[in-house]
Scaffold this active site. Structure first.
Site, mmCIF file in Angstrom:
data_model
loop_
_atom_site.group_PDB
_atom_site.id
_atom_site.type_symbol
_atom_site.label_atom_id
_atom_site.label_comp_id
_atom_site.label_asym_id
_atom_site.label_seq_id
_atom_site.Cartn_x
_atom_site.Cartn_y
_atom_site.Cartn_z
ATOM 1 N N ASP A 1 3.664 0.239 12.092
ATOM 2 C CA ASP A 1 2.452 -0.325 11.489
ATOM 3 C C ASP A 1 2.244 -1.798 11.845
ATOM 4 O O ASP A 1 1.252 -2.402 11.447
ATOM 5 C CB ASP A 1 2.475 -0.132 9.963
ATOM 6 C CG ASP A 1 2.337 1.341 9.584
ATOM 7 O OD1 ASP A 1 1.937 2.151 10.447
ATOM 8 O OD2 ASP A 1 2.651 1.687 8.429
ATOM 9 N N CYS B 1 -5.669 7.547 9.121
ATOM 10 C CA CYS B 1 -5.911 7.104 10.497
ATOM 11 C C CYS B 1 -5.617 8.236 11.476
ATOM 12 O O CYS B 1 -4.693 9.017 11.261
ATOM 13 C CB CYS B 1 -5.021 5.906 10.825
ATOM 14 S SG CYS B 1 -5.322 4.469 9.797
ATOM 15 N N LYS C 1 0.839 -1.213 0.000
ATOM 16 C CA LYS C 1 0.000 0.000 0.000
ATOM 17 C C LYS C 1 0.863 1.248 0.000
ATOM 18 O O LYS C 1 0.657 2.169 -0.791
ATOM 19 C CB LYS C 1 -0.907 0.000 1.244
ATOM 20 C CG LYS C 1 -1.575 1.341 1.522
ATOM 21 C CD LYS C 1 -2.523 1.285 2.688
ATOM 22 C CE LYS C 1 -1.936 1.569 4.049
ATOM 23 N NZ LYS C 1 -1.578 2.974 4.329
ATOM 24 N N ASN C 2 1.839 1.268 0.902
ATOM 25 C CA ASN C 2 2.586 2.517 1.100
ATOM 26 C C ASN C 2 3.631 2.774 0.015
ATOM 27 O O ASN C 2 4.236 3.849 -0.025
ATOM 28 C CB ASN C 2 3.197 2.546 2.508
ATOM 29 C CG ASN C 2 2.100 2.675 3.565
ATOM 30 O OD1 ASN C 2 0.965 3.026 3.248
ATOM 31 N ND2 ASN C 2 2.428 2.386 4.813
ATOM 32 N N ARG D 1 -9.243 -0.586 3.854
ATOM 33 C CA ARG D 1 -8.396 0.487 3.316
ATOM 34 C C ARG D 1 -7.006 -0.018 2.985
ATOM 35 O O ARG D 1 -6.345 0.497 2.096
ATOM 36 C CB ARG D 1 -8.254 1.612 4.362
ATOM 37 C CG ARG D 1 -9.359 2.623 4.340
ATOM 38 C CD ARG D 1 -8.920 3.844 5.121
ATOM 39 N NE ARG D 1 -7.520 4.130 4.865
ATOM 40 C CZ ARG D 1 -6.663 4.624 5.735
ATOM 41 N NH1 ARG D 1 -7.066 4.922 6.946
ATOM 42 N NH2 ARG D 1 -5.421 4.856 5.408
ATOM 43 N N ARG E 1 -1.542 14.596 13.166
ATOM 44 C CA ARG E 1 -0.502 14.169 12.219
ATOM 45 C C ARG E 1 0.007 15.434 11.523
ATOM 46 O O ARG E 1 -0.521 15.843 10.492
ATOM 47 C CB ARG E 1 -1.073 13.138 11.232
ATOM 48 C CG ARG E 1 -1.410 11.829 11.935
ATOM 49 C CD ARG E 1 -1.975 10.790 11.003
ATOM 50 N NE ARG E 1 -0.983 10.216 10.111
ATOM 51 C CZ ARG E 1 -1.237 9.169 9.313
ATOM 52 N NH1 ARG E 1 -2.430 8.614 9.319
ATOM 53 N NH2 ARG E 1 -0.302 8.689 8.513
#
Ligand code: EPZ
Length: 415
Positions: A305, A117, A22-23, A396, A122
């Site tokens: 994570d 999230c 994903k990242n 997600r 953030r």
């Protein structure tokens, strides 16, 4: 899907394929905007964040075509800078990367509020620092962020803290700037190197000069290319932890073992057997594992994570474990939910202390993506059924997690 019922079946056993990261996928998809021709991006995970990013690219005027299950062709030729803030960005943390891409491609652009999230704030000061250093004006309002620049000029920037997102924005804004940009204190995550790999294949000139230093010599033009995204180390780690927590045996296929070495080292220390192949990792837990100390750090440290999933595992262990969170100090909201299962966890400031024991099924609400995975793991390791609400969070970032848990023998029923 909004609710799951988890019926524990004992040890999880079997093998699961790992999807694309994903990242890595999100910054690479956004970086396609910087090219003068189409890119074909493969091994994209089938997750909501990818779908959203593709929708935003299409709304910007890119031609987005699906080639097969995991491959999309993105042609940015007719893309234009957004006139108003794109509301979809509010559903995605990675939407901050559009700032760097807009500057590199159009010299201006705006996004809505940045989503993702909620870890109790953030900040984006490091994003602003690098974009401003290259010559951009950054305006943050209640409704979003706007950027513009006459000309982007290469420069040296020292980040005050290691930030994945600010590093991505630094790379995206510098890649077509004039002259050389040096990023000191840059993130070293494999997904950053994957972005660099994609951009270099498109004609960029970017190299790592040390673990936390990246040198970018701006280029005038970049063509598109075909590129395949690296496997998702966090997804792989999640299934390995699920195997360990249920005293099972799980093999993840299509992963780079080096990327999850901080996890596998810990699992071995806790009493699990770990076997590494070239592109697969297996974990076997011969019984309950032993509590240990975890401390999250930027890569190559233990990834934040995987922190919630490790806490879930510690709840099932023999003895006491501690988890110190150095990246997102407020990433412990999910421990309230674990307590509903009888978990013995106390949180003080940035550290959770977990006394291992027996978990019992409960009703729980998912507060964020990785916490969702952690609650699912705990539910599989518990006695009695659990109900999990707000599971949309998990979609997600995990492709077909119900199906993949099923491959390991778990009984997870979506409602
Ligand atoms: C990325 O978020 C990931 N998201 C996160 O994954 C991950 O937890 C995080 O990196 C750390 O690995 C994506 O890649 C889309 P950061 P990002 O900027 O880029 C501070 C998941 O579950 N900071 O590296 O937003 C910040 O407060 C998600 O997949 C500043 O102070 O994270 C934090 O303490 C959740 N100022 C630390 O740096 C800034 O301008 C690391 O944040 C930016 C960050």
């Amino acid at each position: 899907m909004n609710e799951l019922i988890i019926h524990p079946v004992g040890a999880l056993r079997g093998s699961v394929p790992v999807s694309g990261s994903k990242n890595a996928a999100l910054p690479i998809l956004i970086a396609t905007l910087l090219c003068d021709g189409p890119s074909v991006i493969g091994n994209l995970p089938g997750i909501r964040d990818v779908t959203l990013t593709l929708r935003i690219l299409a709304r910007l005027g890119c031609t987005v075509e699906q080639m097969d299950d995991t491959t999309y062709r993105i042609d940015p030729t007719h893309a234009s800078a957004p006139i108003s803030a794109e509301p979809l960005t509010e559903r995605l943390r990675a939407s901050a990367y559009f700032l760097g891409a807009f500057l590199g491609r159009f010299g201006r652009g705006r996004i809505g509020r940045i989503g993702g999230c909620d870890f109790g704030g953030r900040p984006i000061d490091q994003h602003i620092k690098v974009l401003s250093a290259l010559g951009a004006t950054v305006l943050v309002t209640e409704d979003g962020v706007e950027v513009c620049s006459e000309e982007l000029k290469g420069t040296s920037v020292s980040f005050d803290t290691v930030s994945v997102g600010a590093t991505v924005n630094g790379i995206l804004s510098a890649v077509r700037a004039s002259g050389e940009t040096v990023l000191y204190g840059a993130a070293a995550e494999p997904h950053i190197d994957d972005l660099i790999g994609y951009l270099n294949r498109c004609g960029a000139n970017i190299r790592r000069a040390g673990q936390n230093e990246i040198r970018i010599r701006g280029v005038r033009r970049m063509r598109g290319c075909s590129y395949s995204v690296i496997p998702d180390m966090i997804e792989a780690g999640t299934y390995l932890i699920a195997g360990a927590a249920t005293q099972g045996a799980v093999r993840v296929r299509g992963v780079n073992p080096a990327h999850i070495a901080p996890l596998t080292r810990k699992l071995k220390e806790m009493g699990a057997d770990v076997d590494e192949e070239e592109q697969a990792v297996s974990v076997f837990a011969p019984g309950r594992l032993y509590g240990t100390r975890i401390e999250t750090q930027p890569y190559p440290g233990f990834p934040t994570d995987l922190q919630p999933q490790m806490t879930a595992l510690l709840c099932t262990c023999i003895g006491t474990g501690t988890v110190r969170e150095n990246i997102w100090r407020h990433r412990f909201r999910y421990t309230e939910e674990l307590r509903r299962m009888g978990a013995n966890i106390s949180v003080r400031e940035d550290t959770a202390t977990v006394v291992g024991g027996v978990l019992t099924g409960a009703e729980m609400t998912v507060p964020d993506l990785r916490a969702g995975a952690a609650l699912l793991i705990a539910a599989c390791a518990a006695r009695g059924d659990s109900h999990l609400y707000d599971v949309g969070w998990i979609e997600r970032g995990y492709e077909d997690f119900v199906g993949k848990m099923g491959m390991l023998g778990a009984s997870v029923t979506p409602i």
